[in-house]
Write a protein that holds these residues in place. Structure first.
Motif, PDB file in Angstrom:
ATOM      1  N   PHE A   1      23.286   1.109   6.845  1.00 53.29           N
ATOM      2  CA  PHE A   1      23.342   0.149   5.749  1.00 53.29           C
ATOM      3  C   PHE A   1      24.566   0.435   4.885  1.00 53.29           C
ATOM      4  CE2 PHE A   1      18.485  -0.777   5.278  1.00 53.29           C
ATOM      5  CZ  PHE A   1      18.419  -1.061   6.625  1.00 53.29           C
ATOM      6  N   THR A   2      25.096  -0.622   4.282  1.00 50.69           N
ATOM      7  CA  THR A   2      26.226  -0.490   3.370  1.00 50.69           C
ATOM      8  C   THR A   2      25.972  -1.334   2.124  1.00 50.69           C
ATOM      9  OG1 THR A   2      27.768  -0.199   5.222  1.00 50.69           O
ATOM     10  CG2 THR A   2      28.707  -0.760   3.085  1.00 50.69           C
ATOM     11  N   VAL A   3      26.091  -0.698   0.957  1.00 51.79           N
ATOM     12  CA  VAL A   3      25.928  -1.401  -0.303  1.00 51.79           C
ATOM     13  C   VAL A   3      27.308  -1.690  -0.888  1.00 51.79           C
ATOM     14  CG1 VAL A   3      25.680   0.751  -1.619  1.00 51.79           C
ATOM     15  CG2 VAL A   3      24.768  -1.392  -2.551  1.00 51.79           C
TER      16      VAL A   3
ATOM     17  N   THR B   1      28.739   5.517  -3.984  1.00 50.88           N
ATOM     18  CA  THR B   1      27.533   4.980  -3.354  1.00 50.88           C
ATOM     19  C   THR B   1      26.635   6.126  -2.901  1.00 50.88           C
ATOM     20  OG1 THR B   1      28.624   4.858  -1.202  1.00 50.88           O
ATOM     21  CG2 THR B   1      28.651   2.863  -2.563  1.00 50.88           C
ATOM     22  N   ASN B   2      25.396   5.807  -2.716  1.00 54.77           N
ATOM     23  CA  ASN B   2      24.426   6.795  -2.261  1.00 54.77           C
ATOM     24  C   ASN B   2      23.394   6.074  -1.406  1.00 54.77           C
ATOM     25  OD1 ASN B   2      23.141   9.272  -2.029  1.00 54.77           O
ATOM     26  ND2 ASN B   2      21.935   8.996  -3.885  1.00 54.77           N
ATOM     27  N   TYR B   3      22.869   6.758  -0.400  1.00 55.57           N
ATOM     28  CA  TYR B   3      21.944   6.121   0.537  1.00 55.57           C
ATOM     29  C   TYR B   3      20.737   7.014   0.811  1.00 55.57           C
ATOM     30  CZ  TYR B   3      25.856   3.022   1.446  1.00 55.57           C
ATOM     31  OH  TYR B   3      26.883   2.121   1.304  1.00 55.57           O
ATOM     32  N   GLY B   4      19.632   6.381   1.087  1.00 51.62           N
ATOM     33  CA  GLY B   4      18.476   7.109   1.568  1.00 51.62           C
ATOM     34  C   GLY B   4      18.730   7.615   2.980  1.00 51.62           C
ATOM     35  N   ASP B   5      18.107   8.708   3.329  1.00 56.04           N
ATOM     36  CA  ASP B   5      18.356   9.335   4.625  1.00 56.04           C
ATOM     37  C   ASP B   5      18.043   8.397   5.788  1.00 56.04           C
ATOM     38  OD1 ASP B   5      17.258  12.673   3.599  1.00 56.04           O
ATOM     39  OD2 ASP B   5      19.193  11.646   3.409  1.00 56.04           O
TER      40      ASP B   5
ATOM     41  N   GLY C   1       0.785  -1.217   0.000  1.00 52.84           N
ATOM     42  CA  GLY C   1       0.000   0.000   0.000  1.00 52.84           C
ATOM     43  C   GLY C   1       0.820   1.271   0.000  1.00 52.84           C
ATOM     44  N   GLU C   2       2.131   1.135  -0.018  1.00 54.63           N
ATOM     45  CA  GLU C   2       2.993   2.305  -0.011  1.00 54.63           C
ATOM     46  C   GLU C   2       3.842   2.343  -1.276  1.00 54.63           C
ATOM     47  OE1 GLU C   2       3.545   2.160   4.869  1.00 54.63           O
ATOM     48  OE2 GLU C   2       5.282   2.357   3.558  1.00 54.63           O
ATOM     49  N   GLY C   3       4.457   3.498  -1.518  1.00 52.67           N
ATOM     50  CA  GLY C   3       5.336   3.633  -2.661  1.00 52.67           C
ATOM     51  C   GLY C   3       6.683   2.974  -2.417  1.00 52.67           C
ATOM     52  N   ARG C   4       7.414   2.796  -3.492  1.00 51.41           N
ATOM     53  CA  ARG C   4       8.734   2.181  -3.393  1.00 51.41           C
ATOM     54  C   ARG C   4       9.732   3.243  -2.926  1.00 51.41           C
ATOM     55  NH1 ARG C   4      10.100  -2.346  -7.768  1.00 51.41           N
ATOM     56  NH2 ARG C   4       8.179  -3.090  -6.821  1.00 51.41           N
ATOM     57  N   GLU C   5      10.520   2.912  -1.919  1.00 51.18           N
ATOM     58  CA  GLU C   5      11.469   3.841  -1.303  1.00 51.18           C
ATOM     59  C   GLU C   5      12.889   3.492  -1.697  1.00 51.18           C
ATOM     60  OE1 GLU C   5      11.607   3.511   2.932  1.00 51.18           O
ATOM     61  OE2 GLU C   5      13.013   5.172   3.205  1.00 51.18           O
ATOM     62  N   PHE C   6      13.651   4.499  -2.094  1.00 52.92           N
ATOM     63  CA  PHE C   6      15.065   4.295  -2.411  1.00 52.92           C
ATOM     64  C   PHE C   6      15.843   3.988  -1.143  1.00 52.92           C
ATOM     65  CE2 PHE C   6      19.109   4.694  -4.296  1.00 52.92           C
ATOM     66  CZ  PHE C   6      19.890   5.494  -3.469  1.00 52.92           C
ATOM     67  N   VAL C   7      16.691   2.967  -1.205  1.00 49.53           N
ATOM     68  CA  VAL C   7      17.509   2.581  -0.046  1.00 49.53           C
ATOM     69  C   VAL C   7      18.981   2.901  -0.283  1.00 49.53           C
ATOM     70  CG1 VAL C   7      18.276   0.654   1.387  1.00 49.53           C
ATOM     71  CG2 VAL C   7      15.888   0.772   0.618  1.00 49.53           C
ATOM     72  N   ALA C   8      19.532   2.378  -1.365  1.00 47.81           N
ATOM     73  CA  ALA C   8      20.963   2.563  -1.611  1.00 47.81           C
ATOM     74  C   ALA C   8      21.259   2.280  -3.075  1.00 47.81           C
ATOM     75  CB  ALA C   8      21.786   1.634  -0.724  1.00 47.81           C
ATOM     76  N   ALA C   9      22.365   2.856  -3.555  1.00 47.78           N
ATOM     77  CA  ALA C   9      22.810   2.621  -4.924  1.00 47.78           C
ATOM     78  C   ALA C   9      24.326   2.586  -4.966  1.00 47.78           C
ATOM     79  CB  ALA C   9      22.279   3.705  -5.862  1.00 47.78           C
ATOM     80  N   ILE C  10      24.847   1.906  -5.980  1.00 46.14           N
ATOM     81  CA  ILE C  10      26.284   1.799  -6.158  1.00 46.14           C
ATOM     82  C   ILE C  10      26.591   1.878  -7.643  1.00 46.14           C
ATOM     83  CG2 ILE C  10      26.193  -0.740  -6.171  1.00 46.14           C
ATOM     84  CD1 ILE C  10      28.929  -0.640  -4.660  1.00 46.14           C
ATOM     85  N   SER C  11      27.672   2.593  -7.968  1.00 43.99           N
ATOM     86  CA  SER C  11      28.042   2.763  -9.364  1.00 43.99           C
ATOM     87  C   SER C  11      28.582   1.467  -9.945  1.00 43.99           C
ATOM     88  CB  SER C  11      29.102   3.864  -9.480  1.00 43.99           C
ATOM     89  OG  SER C  11      30.275   3.496  -8.765  1.00 43.99           O
ATOM     90  N   TRP C  12      28.765   1.449 -11.251  1.00 43.28           N
ATOM     91  CA  TRP C  12      29.175   0.233 -11.931  1.00 43.28           C
ATOM     92  C   TRP C  12      30.509  -0.300 -11.411  1.00 43.28           C
ATOM     93  CZ3 TRP C  12      33.692  -0.289 -14.736  1.00 43.28           C
ATOM     94  CH2 TRP C  12      34.393   0.902 -14.998  1.00 43.28           C
TER      95      TRP C  12
END
Length: 121
Positions: free
Chosen positions: A68-70, A58-62, A42-53
């Protein structure tokens, strides 16, 4: 085509740790950025983390930054999400995403089927 399969979810207590894995098959994802998202019913999809190729950026949600570590291992075609100090509000289905910006700003992305993480308080 790219197939993504998440694993490692489960039921844990608040304060515990979990490590999620996302295994890729099919086309190589070495040149894809990889990301984790999460979603509750019932909720939207939330960004958690990303990592470049290449894993250098890396980038993280607040809400998960500093907990967390990706990471990724291109040799194993796998992306990981290490989750520490888990909270009840981290409960969600976690999805792996592979994204590639191509010629002419074309964009390809692929999603896994998700893995459930439940944190009891």
């Amino acid at each position: 085509q790219v197939q993504l399969v998440e694993s490692g979810g489960g039921l844990v207590q608040a304060g515990d740790s979990l490590r999620l894995s996302c295994a890729a098959s099919g086309r190589s994802v070495d040149d894809y950025a990889m990301a984790w998202f999460r979603q509750n019913l019932g909720e939207g999809r939330e960004f958690v983390a990303a990592i470049s190729w290449n894993g250098r950026s890396t980038n993280y949600g607040d809400s998960v930054r500093d907990r967390f570590t990706v990471s990724r291992d291109n040799g194993k075609k796998t992306v990981y999400l290490q989750m520490n100090s888990l909270k009840a509000e981290d409960t969600a289905v976690y999805y792996c995403n592979a994204g590639l910006l191509g010629p002419g700003a074309s964009y390809q992305d692929h999603w896994g089927q998700g893995t459930q993480v439940t944190v009891s308080s």
